[in-house]
Design a protein around this motif. Structure first.
Motif, mmCIF file in Angstrom:
data_model
loop_
_atom_site.group_PDB
_atom_site.id
_atom_site.type_symbol
_atom_site.label_atom_id
_atom_site.label_comp_id
_atom_site.label_asym_id
_atom_site.label_seq_id
_atom_site.Cartn_x
_atom_site.Cartn_y
_atom_site.Cartn_z
ATOM 1 N N GLY A 171 0.756 -1.278 -0.170
ATOM 2 C CA GLY A 171 0.063 -0.055 -0.041
ATOM 3 C C GLY A 171 0.782 1.339 0.057
ATOM 4 O O GLY A 171 0.346 2.280 0.410
ATOM 5 N N ARG A 172 1.959 1.124 -0.177
ATOM 6 C CA ARG A 172 3.131 2.177 -0.487
ATOM 7 C C ARG A 172 2.957 2.830 -1.899
ATOM 8 O O ARG A 172 3.047 2.138 -2.951
ATOM 9 N N LYS A 173 3.426 4.239 -1.756
ATOM 10 C CA LYS A 173 3.593 4.701 -3.187
ATOM 11 C C LYS A 173 4.806 4.566 -3.621
ATOM 12 O O LYS A 173 5.822 4.529 -2.754
ATOM 13 N N VAL A 174 5.088 4.390 -5.041
ATOM 14 C CA VAL A 174 6.507 3.874 -5.435
ATOM 15 C C VAL A 174 6.808 4.713 -6.607
ATOM 16 O O VAL A 174 6.164 5.063 -7.379
ATOM 17 N N ALA A 175 8.124 5.111 -6.836
ATOM 18 C CA ALA A 175 8.473 5.710 -7.979
ATOM 19 C C ALA A 175 9.603 4.976 -8.506
ATOM 20 O O ALA A 175 10.515 4.412 -7.584
ATOM 21 N N ILE A 176 10.182 4.803 -10.011
ATOM 22 C CA ILE A 176 11.144 4.390 -10.434
ATOM 23 C C ILE A 176 12.207 5.278 -11.437
ATOM 24 O O ILE A 176 11.576 6.160 -11.753
ATOM 25 N N ALA A 177 13.478 5.085 -10.918
ATOM 26 C CA ALA A 177 14.265 6.039 -11.513
ATOM 27 C C ALA A 177 15.044 5.162 -12.634
ATOM 28 O O ALA A 177 15.340 4.174 -12.287
ATOM 29 N N THR A 178 15.622 5.804 -13.652
ATOM 30 C CA THR A 178 16.164 4.810 -14.624
ATOM 31 C C THR A 178 17.256 5.920 -15.272
ATOM 32 O O THR A 178 16.955 6.920 -15.613
ATOM 33 N N GLU A 223 3.724 13.241 -11.530
ATOM 34 C CA GLU A 223 4.452 13.453 -12.722
ATOM 35 C C GLU A 223 5.962 13.073 -12.903
ATOM 36 O O GLU A 223 6.541 13.158 -11.944
ATOM 37 N N PRO A 224 6.323 12.367 -14.192
ATOM 38 C CA PRO A 224 7.348 12.165 -14.135
ATOM 39 C C PRO A 224 8.388 13.390 -14.505
ATOM 40 O O PRO A 224 8.006 14.315 -14.826
ATOM 41 N N ARG A 225 9.595 13.128 -14.267
ATOM 42 C CA ARG A 225 10.624 14.325 -14.345
ATOM 43 C C ARG A 225 12.016 13.831 -14.804
ATOM 44 O O ARG A 225 12.165 12.497 -14.732
ATOM 45 N N MET A 226 12.751 14.597 -15.475
ATOM 46 C CA MET A 226 14.123 14.269 -15.856
ATOM 47 C C MET A 226 15.151 15.109 -14.974
ATOM 48 O O MET A 226 14.968 16.252 -14.944
ATOM 49 N N LEU A 227 16.156 14.352 -14.608
ATOM 50 C CA LEU A 227 17.288 14.936 -13.612
ATOM 51 C C LEU A 227 18.591 14.825 -14.390
ATOM 52 O O LEU A 227 18.711 13.815 -15.023
ATOM 53 N N SER A 228 19.210 15.723 -14.373
ATOM 54 C CA SER A 228 20.670 16.016 -14.900
ATOM 55 C C SER A 228 21.792 16.169 -13.884
ATOM 56 O O SER A 228 21.409 17.000 -13.042
ATOM 57 N N VAL A 272 12.539 9.878 -13.801
ATOM 58 C CA VAL A 272 12.073 9.518 -12.524
ATOM 59 C C VAL A 272 10.544 9.461 -12.797
ATOM 60 O O VAL A 272 9.914 10.467 -13.148
ATOM 61 N N GLU A 273 9.847 8.403 -12.513
ATOM 62 C CA GLU A 273 8.557 8.254 -12.788
ATOM 63 C C GLU A 273 7.861 7.688 -11.850
ATOM 64 O O GLU A 273 8.195 6.486 -11.136
ATOM 65 N N PRO A 274 6.523 8.397 -11.241
ATOM 66 C CA PRO A 274 5.782 7.454 -10.305
ATOM 67 C C PRO A 274 5.087 6.214 -10.878
ATOM 68 O O PRO A 274 4.735 6.229 -12.211
ATOM 69 N N VAL A 275 4.736 5.112 -10.076
ATOM 70 C CA VAL A 275 4.078 4.149 -10.433
ATOM 71 C C VAL A 275 2.610 4.518 -9.923
ATOM 72 O O VAL A 275 2.246 4.770 -8.930
#
Lengths: 110, 236
Positions: free
Chosen positions: A22-29, A78-83, A106-109
């Motif tokens: 039940g937790r929120k998750v994001a994936i970074a690639t 919202e997804p975001r781009m990090l440099s 980085v994108e939230p699931v």
């Protein structure tokens, strides 16, 4: 050739486990690298709302900043781009002293 | 990423099916490309799909710029494979080390006393004769084959099969003297010099390894070198 899919399996398994709980998750690639960067394109990290991490996108240089942005992404959806790189003052702050540059998606699931 | 997509990716990985997750970097929408199908938020023009499949074949993730839209392609091929012939002491070290490095490991040995789950916890065991086992396992260009039995009856048929495959690494345990004798035997079975030269023997990088675990390190290091292209190779 890459063997990162074995890592990806572990990262996505962790993400699935956190979602089940039940937790929120994001994936970074890591989607782009220049120069010497510690992890190749395609390397992934999952983050949950408590800041738990699985996998990595660098050798620990930028994970802290990525976790922070991942938690923001979970909140706004919202997804975001990090440099990160040596030309970026913030990168020094977060410690990418290895001399490379990386772009992390980085994108939230949802 | 939608949760449904996360599950689709995990299913493909659990089934060991090659796939590529394609993200439209402008919108964040995603589709999953399988060998014979596409599922997800958007379809593909043939030209873009072919570029995605080219990355899958090259085993390389990366960004495609297609008519001013960036698509990140995460290639999700099944794990590399290692087939070890001989459920011997070195294999007991090599199998878990290679598993840690991301390989799907199978240990082949028809001798029941050697190939036991107690000696190889959570490693796939195959009790067939090595040539039958390799014929069934069909090594591809993402597979390494290592023979460790020291017994020509077991090692030789496996090496002959491995050399007929595109395996990226073929290694055989044994001293220089043993390796020279092996060359003569395999020549009689029709293995020519060029094919024989593919065999790494004595197996492993020369790091002065003594113990089974150290020998396993030297083998895994040599496999890595074969895979990644040698000293200080530039990967990107």
């Amino acid at each position: 050739m890459s063997t990162i899919s074995a890592d990806t399996a572990q990262v996505l398994d962790a993400a699935a486990k956190w979602l089940e709980a039940g937790r929120k998750v994001a994936i970074a690639t890591v989607i782009e690298t220049w120069g010497s960067s510690p992890r190749p394109v395609g390397s992934q990290m999952a983050v949950d709302e408590t800041g738990a991490m699985a996998g990595s996108v660098s050798s620990g240089c930028v994970e802290g900043a990525v976790v922070h942005e991942a938690q923001r992404a979970m909140r706004d959806g919202e997804p975001r781009m990090l440099s990160f790189g040596v030309s970026d003052e913030r990168a020094w702050e977060v410690g990418l002293a290895c001399g490379g540059k990386i772009t992390v998606y980085v994108e939230p699931v949802t | 990423m939608k949760r449904r997509m996360l599950e689709a990716v995990r299913r493909a990985q659990a089934d060991k099916r090659p796939a590529a997750l394609v993200t439209d970097l402008t919108t964040g929408l995603q589709s999953l490309v399988h060998e014979d199908a596409v599922e997800g938020d958007f379809g593909f023009e043939d030209e873009l799909l072919e570029q995605v499949r080219a990355l899958m074949r090259a085993d390389r993730s990366g960004t495609i710029d297609f008519y001013d839209v960036g698509y990140f392609v995460q290639v999700l091929n099944p794990p590399l494979r290692l087939i070890v012939i001989g459920a011997v002491h070195i294999a007991q070290a090599l199998a878990p080390m290679a598993a840690l490095a991301g390989y799907d490991v199978t240990v082949v040995d028809p001798r029941r006393a050697f190939a036991t789950d107690a000696r190889f916890p959570s490693i796939a065991l195959n009790g067939e004769w090595p040539d039958d086992a390799l014929a069934a396992l069909t090594p591809d260009r993402r597979t390494a084959v290592v023979t460790l039995t020291h017994d020509p009856k077991l090692d030789d048929p496996a090496l002959i099969q491995a050399l007929a495959s595109p395996a990226f690494y073929v290694g055989a345990l044994g001293s220089r003297k043993t390796h020279a004798k092996r060359k003569d035997r395999l020549a009689e079975s029709g293995v020519n010099d060029a094919a024989f030269a593919r065999i790494k023997g004595p197996v492993g990088l020369d790091i002065g390894a003594v113990t089974p675990a150290e020998i396993a390190v030297s083998i895994l290091a040599e496999m890595t070198m074969a895979l990644r292209g040698g000293p200080k190779a530039k990967r990107d």
